[in-house]
Scaffold this motif. Sequence first.
Motif, short mmCIF file in Angstrom:
data_model
loop_
_atom_site.label_atom_id
_atom_site.label_comp_id
_atom_site.label_asym_id
_atom_site.label_seq_id
_atom_site.Cartn_x
_atom_site.Cartn_y
_atom_site.Cartn_z
N CYS A 1 51.69 4.00 72.96
CA CYS A 1 50.33 4.53 73.10
C CYS A 1 49.59 5.12 71.99
N GLN A 2 50.61 5.94 71.38
CA GLN A 2 49.84 6.76 70.24
C GLN A 2 49.27 5.81 69.17
N ILE A 3 50.26 4.98 68.80
CA ILE A 3 50.10 3.97 67.69
C ILE A 3 48.69 3.11 67.98
N VAL A 4 48.84 2.71 69.14
CA VAL A 4 47.45 1.61 69.70
C VAL A 4 46.28 2.64 69.57
N LEU B 1 37.30 0.72 73.96
CA LEU B 1 37.26 2.21 74.70
C LEU B 1 38.21 2.38 75.93
N SER B 2 37.89 1.17 76.75
CA SER B 2 39.08 1.63 78.03
C SER B 2 40.52 1.61 77.43
N VAL B 3 40.75 0.68 76.33
CA VAL B 3 42.05 0.83 75.90
C VAL B 3 42.56 2.20 75.26
N VAL B 4 41.57 2.78 74.66
CA VAL B 4 42.04 4.12 73.95
C VAL B 4 42.26 5.01 75.18
N LEU B 5 41.25 5.10 76.17
CA LEU B 5 41.31 5.99 77.17
C LEU B 5 42.73 5.73 78.02
N THR B 6 43.08 4.46 78.36
CA THR B 6 44.15 4.19 79.00
C THR B 6 45.75 4.54 78.01
N THR B 7 45.48 4.52 76.93
CA THR B 7 46.57 5.08 75.95
C THR B 7 46.61 6.41 75.95
N ALA B 8 45.53 6.89 75.50
CA ALA B 8 45.58 8.48 75.13
C ALA B 8 45.87 9.48 76.28
N VAL B 9 45.40 8.95 77.65
CA VAL B 9 45.58 9.70 78.82
C VAL B 9 47.15 10.16 79.15
N PRO B 10 47.83 9.13 79.00
CA PRO B 10 49.24 9.35 79.24
C PRO B 10 49.97 10.05 77.98
N VAL B 11 49.41 9.88 77.22
CA VAL B 11 49.95 10.90 75.74
C VAL B 11 49.47 12.29 75.96
N LEU B 12 48.25 12.69 76.53
CA LEU B 12 48.04 13.99 76.53
C LEU B 12 48.86 14.52 77.79
N ILE B 13 48.84 13.75 78.94
CA ILE B 13 49.59 14.22 80.10
C ILE B 13 51.07 14.63 79.65
N ALA B 14 51.96 13.47 78.86
CA ALA B 14 53.33 13.77 78.68
C ALA B 14 53.42 14.88 77.58
N ARG B 15 52.50 15.05 76.73
CA ARG B 15 52.69 16.09 75.74
C ARG B 15 51.65 17.22 75.70
N ARG B 16 51.35 17.43 77.03
CA ARG B 16 50.34 18.65 77.30
C ARG B 16 50.88 19.90 76.92
#
Lengths: 527, 129
Positions: free
Chosen positions: B11-14, B104-119
Amino acid sequence: MASAASINLEKIARFAQLAVPVALVTVAFVGHFFSFYFHFLTVTLLLLFLLDLYYRHGQKEHALLTNFGFLAQARYLTESIGPELRQYLFSDDLTERPFNRLERAEVYRKAKGQDSTAAFGSQMSFEADEVKLRHSMYPTAADSIAPFELTVGEERGLSTAHILRFPVMISAMSYGALSVRAVRALARGAKKSGITMNTGEGGYPKHHLEEGCDLTFQMGTAKFGVRNEDGSLHEEKLHEIAQKAAVKMVEIKLSQGAKPGKGGILPKEKISEEISELRGVPMDRDVISPPHHLECTDASSTVRFIRRVQEAAGIPVGIKLCLGHPGEFEGLVREMKSQGVFPDYISIDGAEGGTGAAPRSFMDDIGLPLHSALPAVVRILRAEGVRDRLKLFCAGKLISPARQVVALSLGADAVYTARGFMLALGCIQALQCNANTCPVGITTQNPSLVRGLDVEQRSQRVRNYVDGLHHDHVALLSSLGCGRFADLSERNLFAPALAGVAAEHVHHPMPTNPLDRGSMTVVGGVS
Amino acid sequence: MKIPKGVLWSCQIVAAMIIGFAAVTKFVGTDGSVFIFSALGMEPFGRYLIGAIELTAASMLLTSGFAAIGALFAIGTMLGATIAHLSYLGLDVDGDAGARVMMLSVVLTTAVPVLIARRQNLPLIGSTL
């Protein structure tokens, strides 16, 4: 009763709760009709709104956040910088623990080779129950005080007996607990000043050996570096280490002031290839130090183990312990007498000792403090008639020359300090020794933090600290009217608060009522 | 639910690749990005500012310690972009047939889980999340 100026936080929180969405909609309109740049605010407020929703309705862990939303963060943010604010700004010179600012400043000044005189009287409270030194009306001339010399191992007639020429040694701190540079700086400083350094229980003392100073090899309950697979003693490995020219003594650690009666845990994440090799442990699992040596289950087996280590090492061997029951120690001494085996020294760790990472309840509530333990040990050794069969060391917050002289007067032949030397290295008492985040690179393995510690410069500070201690020791002995360190005795102490075992030893009639100060000062004469 | 490390890093890389690419187009000043920022009345300063934020976010997403902040920045810029699409640009921008909205949707879909997992790595508020 609430004052007229009191703040109703609940109302403010309700207001904020409403204000954020209103502001959000407002800036969104402004952004749409005036300038898109306002949408930076729109996005920020949207994220804040979501965070507030989560705090009030999502999480259940913090009642404050549930009740007051993001405004409650103010408390957590302020609380998180509390230690720094207290240390930098608000704590006075005498309140910090374990060492207050005055105590630390004295070590820093010595480490920098600066003058340590102060003005306008002492900051200490003279009503406090502190041990004070008694000066003599007839001080000794400073230049006539005999240099310190103590031969450890002379009682057994060892050809490898080790001569200490300074009454203070660097206490046990292993590589692993300390960074490589901190170990090297201490070892180089020890070499420069001719003092002995304890390796700690970190196994083969590779980095300690690199500077060529005199070393005491410490063997903890896990026997890192000298163990068999099952945790028992590997005699050949011990012999090999003891044969190194720099290794002058071996210390069997029975217990430690910071966590008496408990062994440490070395998590597998911290076991690097080097640490695995030096300590002789596998890398794939946690290593749990047992609370006692496998071989030492009672007094008899402990004394037999001491003899075994003495035979394997061929150099002076001491034991280190934190006193719990004086009766148990008495039993151990009697067993030494009956087997005719004595360690070359006993080192008493006060429960106030603290460099080891330890559970708080062990650090705070287990073991006897030094000023109770040391006199008890001296009394037992004298009562059994064996005080002259061994040397006695001690440790426990002995960072200042006066505290060291007090310990020597209580019966120790020499003292250890770990934190004194850490402060000399530049420790700022950030209290993060167990977190791998030491900001001055002493107790961390993080290369970017260790970078700031210059070995050569810091080793000079160690040397300066030792020189400063020596200077003050001589001055104190002179003031006490002693011609040599061996003249120090409990007669040099005024000890209003030494309770229990200590009181018996100190001989002065102690007032039974601690508030009875008048009688205390009257009876303060030499007994 | 714990997100496996491999998925998290993917997710981070994408997300980093997409916003990194978007940042480059803004710095280079491609016709598309100049068109967009002209439409928003932010040309050229806004283009460089958003490009800088995107580049910072992309670099942070490629670390483990700062990925949470990177994800937060990425989400912030994407929310801004969403507002732009909703208010001025529409789905099809400069004849891209919705490709930008897709990204834009792809970035949101990948960044949100990163933010949640690493909050918990977020500064200041991490310990309360």
